[in-house]
Design an enzyme around this catalytic site. Structure first.
Site, PDB file in Angstrom:
ATOM      1  N   ASP A   1     -29.157  22.669  56.759  1.00  0.00           N
ATOM      2  CA  ASP A   1     -29.356  21.981  58.030  1.00  0.00           C
ATOM      3  C   ASP A   1     -28.293  20.906  58.254  1.00  0.00           C
ATOM      4  O   ASP A   1     -28.264  20.257  59.292  1.00  0.00           O
ATOM      5  CB  ASP A   1     -30.772  21.412  58.144  1.00  0.00           C
ATOM      6  CG  ASP A   1     -31.150  20.465  57.019  1.00  0.00           C
ATOM      7  OD1 ASP A   1     -30.298  20.167  56.165  1.00  0.00           O
ATOM      8  OD2 ASP A   1     -32.327  20.022  56.990  1.00  0.00           O
ATOM      9  N   THR A   2     -27.370  20.775  57.301  1.00  0.00           N
ATOM     10  CA  THR A   2     -26.163  19.974  57.510  1.00  0.00           C
ATOM     11  C   THR A   2     -25.355  20.478  58.698  1.00  0.00           C
ATOM     12  O   THR A   2     -24.473  19.774  59.188  1.00  0.00           O
ATOM     13  CB  THR A   2     -25.265  20.003  56.258  1.00  0.00           C
ATOM     14  OG1 THR A   2     -25.193  21.348  55.763  1.00  0.00           O
ATOM     15  CG2 THR A   2     -25.808  19.091  55.179  1.00  0.00           C
TER      16      THR A   2
ATOM     17  N   ASP B   1     -32.174  26.643  54.689  1.00  0.00           N
ATOM     18  CA  ASP B   1     -33.020  25.453  54.774  1.00  0.00           C
ATOM     19  C   ASP B   1     -34.137  25.627  55.794  1.00  0.00           C
ATOM     20  O   ASP B   1     -33.915  26.167  56.892  1.00  0.00           O
ATOM     21  CB  ASP B   1     -32.187  24.242  55.213  1.00  0.00           C
ATOM     22  CG  ASP B   1     -31.485  23.554  54.065  1.00  0.00           C
ATOM     23  OD1 ASP B   1     -31.846  23.786  52.900  1.00  0.00           O
ATOM     24  OD2 ASP B   1     -30.562  22.743  54.342  1.00  0.00           O
TER      25      ASP B   1
ATOM     26  N   LYS C   1     -35.195  26.838  51.210  1.00  0.00           N
ATOM     27  CA  LYS C   1     -35.144  25.521  50.563  1.00  0.00           C
ATOM     28  C   LYS C   1     -35.915  24.524  51.402  1.00  0.00           C
ATOM     29  O   LYS C   1     -35.751  24.478  52.623  1.00  0.00           O
ATOM     30  CB  LYS C   1     -33.698  25.049  50.380  1.00  0.00           C
ATOM     31  CG  LYS C   1     -33.593  23.671  49.697  1.00  0.00           C
ATOM     32  CD  LYS C   1     -32.177  23.360  49.267  1.00  0.00           C
ATOM     33  CE  LYS C   1     -31.240  23.017  50.399  1.00  0.00           C
ATOM     34  NZ  LYS C   1     -31.621  21.756  51.098  1.00  0.00           N
TER      35      LYS C   1
ATOM     36  N   GLU D   1     -37.438  20.270  51.318  1.00  0.00           N
ATOM     37  CA  GLU D   1     -37.182  18.956  50.730  1.00  0.00           C
ATOM     38  C   GLU D   1     -38.482  18.227  50.424  1.00  0.00           C
ATOM     39  O   GLU D   1     -39.370  18.145  51.282  1.00  0.00           O
ATOM     40  CB  GLU D   1     -36.351  18.099  51.688  1.00  0.00           C
ATOM     41  CG  GLU D   1     -34.979  18.669  52.005  1.00  0.00           C
ATOM     42  CD  GLU D   1     -34.176  17.764  52.925  1.00  0.00           C
ATOM     43  OE1 GLU D   1     -34.617  16.612  53.176  1.00  0.00           O
ATOM     44  OE2 GLU D   1     -33.107  18.185  53.384  1.00  0.00           O
TER      45      GLU D   1
ATOM     46  N   GLU E   1     -30.013  16.019  44.564  1.00  0.00           N
ATOM     47  CA  GLU E   1     -28.913  15.371  45.271  1.00  0.00           C
ATOM     48  C   GLU E   1     -28.857  13.879  44.971  1.00  0.00           C
ATOM     49  O   GLU E   1     -29.878  13.192  44.975  1.00  0.00           O
ATOM     50  CB  GLU E   1     -29.066  15.583  46.787  1.00  0.00           C
ATOM     51  CG  GLU E   1     -27.959  14.941  47.611  1.00  0.00           C
ATOM     52  CD  GLU E   1     -27.993  15.332  49.072  1.00  0.00           C
ATOM     53  OE1 GLU E   1     -27.181  14.803  49.844  1.00  0.00           O
ATOM     54  OE2 GLU E   1     -28.834  16.185  49.446  1.00  0.00           O
TER      55      GLU E   1
END
Length: 266
Positions: free
Chosen positions: A45-46, A84, A112, A114, A181
């Site tokens: 999602d960057t 993501d 993925k 978070e 991270e």
């Protein structure tokens, strides 16, 4: 390139073979990275910052993620594809399953998400339904407003212990991979030793089972000019993007990246 599977990634962990991963958002770069030997492609999602020009990942929609996952799938030639789950698309196990289904149908082989141990029920729900899960811990960019910015995590012993315990709990719930991270290098190594699944680091030192960088960062392309400590410009000294990608893969595999200057200390 032989197709990379989850089983092969697990074997690489067991053998001590380093895993090279990069973000990717389109078919052309997917093709270029996969033939350069990148083991895993992450539709991150960057893309909200890299492609859309936002100042965080929060504006990215599930529709954006589905679209770019499909693009990467069409260009890929053997790398393992992870996508993501975007902000607030996995607030419950049921929502996580519905969102993940769309990403898997678009071409993802793993999703993925978070967060820490609170995600366990969602992880169980996904794995029960055939969706492999990568759990992202440490600095989780979707929680940037909670953290008060992009800050290194796990520097105090209590928080470091909590992250290790979270990784163990998430593995027990079914997570097949952990991404960590922005933590001290010693903690990244401890996390890899604490679980049997592959641990991929970004700003987590050389002791993790593999490394990931944002594609544009490692090619020296930034909108802001601010380069994170853990980034190395692999275009330096190279005459092509293909050569830079191959250099990245080689540096991850032989352990020369990340070097000490790319790591956070206690």
């Amino acid at each position: 390139m032989t197709n990379i599977t989850l089983t092969r990634l697990q074997t690489m962990k067991q053998r001590g073979d380093k895993i090279a991963m990069l973000t990717c958002y389109d078919a052309t770069f997917a093709h270029t990275a996969s033939i350069a030997g990148v083991d895993m492609l992450l539709i991150g999602d960057t893309l909200g910052m890299i492609l859309q020009g936002h100042d965080s990942t929060l504006p990215v929609t599930l529709g954006d993620m589905v679209y770019h996952t499909a693009c990467v799938k069409r260009g890929n030639t053997g790398s393992f594809i992870i996508a993501d789950l975007s902000f607030l698309t996995y607030s419950s196990p049921e929502q996580a399953l519905m969102s993940s289904g769309l990403l898997m149908q678009a071409g993802a082989q793993m999703v993925k998400l978070e967060g820490g141990a609170w995600l366990c029920e969602s992880v169980r729900q996904l794995t029960r339904n055939g969706v492999p899960v990568c759990a992202h811990i440490g600095l989780t960019p979707q929680s940037v407003n909670v953290f008060g910015g992009f800050k290194v995590q796990g520097r105090d012993p209590e928080h470091a212990k909590e992250l290790v315990e979270s990784a163990k709990i998430l593995e027990e719930a079914g997570a097949a991979m952990i991404l960590v991270e922005a933590v001290p290098a010693s903690l990244g190594k401890s996390l890899s030793e604490a679980v049997s699944v592959p641990v991929i680091g970004i700003g987590a030192g050389a002791g993790t089972d593999g490394q990931v960088l944002v594609l544009h960062d490692m090619l020296g392309l930034t909108l802001t000019g601010r380069v994170p400590k853990f980034v190395r410009n692999f275009m330096t000294g190279q005459d092509s993007i293909q050569a830079a990608l191959q250099s990245y893969v080689a540096a991850v595999k032989d352990g020369t990246f990340p070097a000490e200057e790319h790591c956070y200390l206690e």
